[in-house]
Motif scaffolding. Structure first.
Motif, PDB file in Angstrom:
ATOM      1  N   UNK A   1     -76.263  79.465 -23.421  1.00  0.00           N
ATOM      2  CA  UNK A   1     -74.999  79.839 -24.056  1.00  0.00           C
ATOM      3  C   UNK A   1     -74.091  78.622 -24.247  1.00  0.00           C
ATOM      4  N   UNK A   2     -73.593  78.453 -25.448  1.00  0.00           N
ATOM      5  CA  UNK A   2     -72.612  77.409 -25.747  1.00  0.00           C
ATOM      6  C   UNK A   2     -71.349  78.091 -26.252  1.00  0.00           C
ATOM      7  N   UNK A   3     -70.230  77.834 -25.569  1.00  0.00           N
ATOM      8  CA  UNK A   3     -68.938  78.383 -25.989  1.00  0.00           C
ATOM      9  C   UNK A   3     -68.118  77.250 -26.610  1.00  0.00           C
ATOM     10  N   UNK A   4     -67.706  77.457 -27.852  1.00  0.00           N
ATOM     11  CA  UNK A   4     -66.934  76.437 -28.575  1.00  0.00           C
ATOM     12  C   UNK A   4     -65.630  77.029 -29.080  1.00  0.00           C
ATOM     13  N   UNK A   5     -64.623  76.182 -29.183  1.00  0.00           N
ATOM     14  CA  UNK A   5     -63.382  76.563 -29.870  1.00  0.00           C
ATOM     15  C   UNK A   5     -63.440  75.952 -31.263  1.00  0.00           C
ATOM     16  N   UNK A   6     -63.249  76.786 -32.284  1.00  0.00           N
ATOM     17  CA  UNK A   6     -63.150  76.267 -33.646  1.00  0.00           C
ATOM     18  C   UNK A   6     -61.761  75.654 -33.795  1.00  0.00           C
ATOM     19  N   UNK A   7     -61.708  74.330 -33.821  1.00  0.00           N
ATOM     20  CA  UNK A   7     -60.413  73.641 -33.831  1.00  0.00           C
ATOM     21  C   UNK A   7     -59.849  73.471 -35.234  1.00  0.00           C
ATOM     22  N   UNK A   8     -60.665  73.800 -36.251  1.00  0.00           N
ATOM     23  CA  UNK A   8     -60.236  73.567 -37.632  1.00  0.00           C
ATOM     24  C   UNK A   8     -59.453  74.747 -38.195  1.00  0.00           C
ATOM     25  N   UNK A   9     -59.919  75.962 -37.944  1.00  0.00           N
ATOM     26  CA  UNK A   9     -59.328  77.125 -38.609  1.00  0.00           C
ATOM     27  C   UNK A   9     -59.978  77.279 -39.972  1.00  0.00           C
ATOM     28  N   UNK A  10     -59.199  77.221 -41.042  1.00  0.00           N
ATOM     29  CA  UNK A  10     -59.786  77.235 -42.386  1.00  0.00           C
ATOM     30  C   UNK A  10     -60.821  76.136 -42.508  1.00  0.00           C
TER      31      UNK A  10
END
Length: 372
Positions: free
Chosen positions: A146-155
């Motif tokens: 499992x890899x948990x990432x935060x999408x830092x870009x948004x759009x």
């Protein structure tokens, strides 16, 4: 204030363009970028995340990988999710949503996995889970890892924030920049797109030549994270490297509406001083007066969606003849899904690489050396 912990950062790219993105990331001074399927990884902290969003032209999104662990069961996923230090990067007052993809794993129900993680984050942090939240946790469970990432870009990052008008089959800015790089464009030569549409290739080339940051006009999802430091971000954004190039970037199109669109987009992007657009058919294109040979690059109709292939063969033939007659010393880059259409130009193409996915199609980049 930002914390100094380093983690893996993933920059997404279209399959087949990972190496091209990696060369850009390396050129921008990020340390030890590595090509992986679907993008590029590097290690860094939150300042590197901000910089990647602000500086990198070819990435479609930037993910901060905040947790990685083995998991085979939902109960195990819950246990490990409780150990993640959510408060280090999520704010209790900002809504979030969880998106899960599963492949080749014992946990195969992505909806159940997303539900468990959402519940735990809300329970531990108090942040509300909402379907339309700007902050997205992207969870990938692949081969029980499992890899948990935060999408830092948004759009998605091709939405630069300064382009409104588009034509019927637009090239994404991120892809346009990668194709320019594949054509060895480095911001120091003239570019001409004789089928410029809404001006994407010309404007990207002009921004590169003008040293303008691609993310300068927009907001990012990381601005809603606990790690965000407004003063540090504004300091980073305010560093001005812009210059006015000594040459121009040119676009032409037979459609007057395309020229109007391109000029409006160039104005919003702040590159009118170094761009020029004019209405012209393929049989009328000429090297711009006083310019040294550079790069002709275009994304002509393919016939798959727009136009008819038999009629298009004549257009491609006319394009090839015009370039061979008038553009001695210029390199050419043509994007098309149709190998037969590219060969109809009669241009001396170099061997092509694998096709690149683009808008549900697969396109090839056909390139020449300087025409003789």
């Amino acid at each position: 204030m930002t914390n100094n912990r380093h983690f893996e950062i993933f920059l997404a790219a279209p399959p087949g363009l990972e190496e091209t993105l990696c060369s850009e990331v390396r050129m921008k001074g990020f340390r030890q970028p590595k090509v992986v399927p679907g993008g590029v990884t590097l290690r860094g902290g939150w300042p590197e995340v901000w910089r990647a969003n602000l500086w990198i032209r070819g990435a479609s999104r930037v993910l901060a990988r905040v947790a990685q662990f083995k998991t085979e069961y939902l109960s195990q996923l819950e246990k490990r999710a409780r150990e993640v230090k959510w408060a280090e990067f999520l704010r209790p007052d900002v809504p979030f949503k969880v998106e899960v993809s599963c492949s080749s794993s014992r946990i195969y129900h992505s909806g159940a996995a997303a539900e468990r993680i959402s519940k735990i984050v809300t329970e531990l942090l108090g942040a509300p889970a909402e379907d339309n939240a700007d902050v997205v946790l992207r969870v990938r469970i692949d081969q029980n890892f499992c890899t948990i990432s935060v999408d830092t870009s948004g759009d998605l990052l091709h939405r630069r924030g300064h382009k409104e008008a588009v034509n019927r089959a637009p090239m994404r800015e991120t892809m346009a920049s990668l194709f320019l790089r594949k054509c060895r464009y480095n911001g120091q030569e003239t570019v001409l797109d004789p089928m410029c549409g809404s001006g994407t290739f010309v404007i990207e080339a002009a921004e590169i030549a003008s040293r303008l940051n691609p993310g300068r006009s927009r907001h990012f999802a990381f601005e809603q994270l606990a790690t965000y430091d407004e003063d540090a971000w504004q300091t980073m954004r305010s560093v001005k490297s812009a210059r006015t190039p000594e040459f121009r970037l040119y676009g032409s199109d037979r459609d007057a509406g395309a020229i109007t669109m391109s000029e409006a987009n160039a104005l919003r992007a702040g590159v009118t001083a170094c761009t020029e657009f004019r209405q012209a058919t393929i049989s009328e294109i000429m090297p711009p007066e006083g310019s040294s040979p550079g790069l002709v690059i275009l994304n002509p109709p393919y016939g798959t969606r727009i136009g008819d292939k038999t009629k298009l063969s004549a257009l491609y033939r006319a394009l090839g003849n015009r370039l061979l007659e008038q553009f001695k010393g210029w390199r050419v880059g043509i994007l098309t899904t149709e190998v037969s259409l590219a060969h109809a130009t009669g241009l001396p193409f170099l061997p092509t690489g694998a096709p690149i996915p683009h808008g549900g199609l697969k396109v090839f980049l056909f390139q020449t050396e300087a025409l003789s």
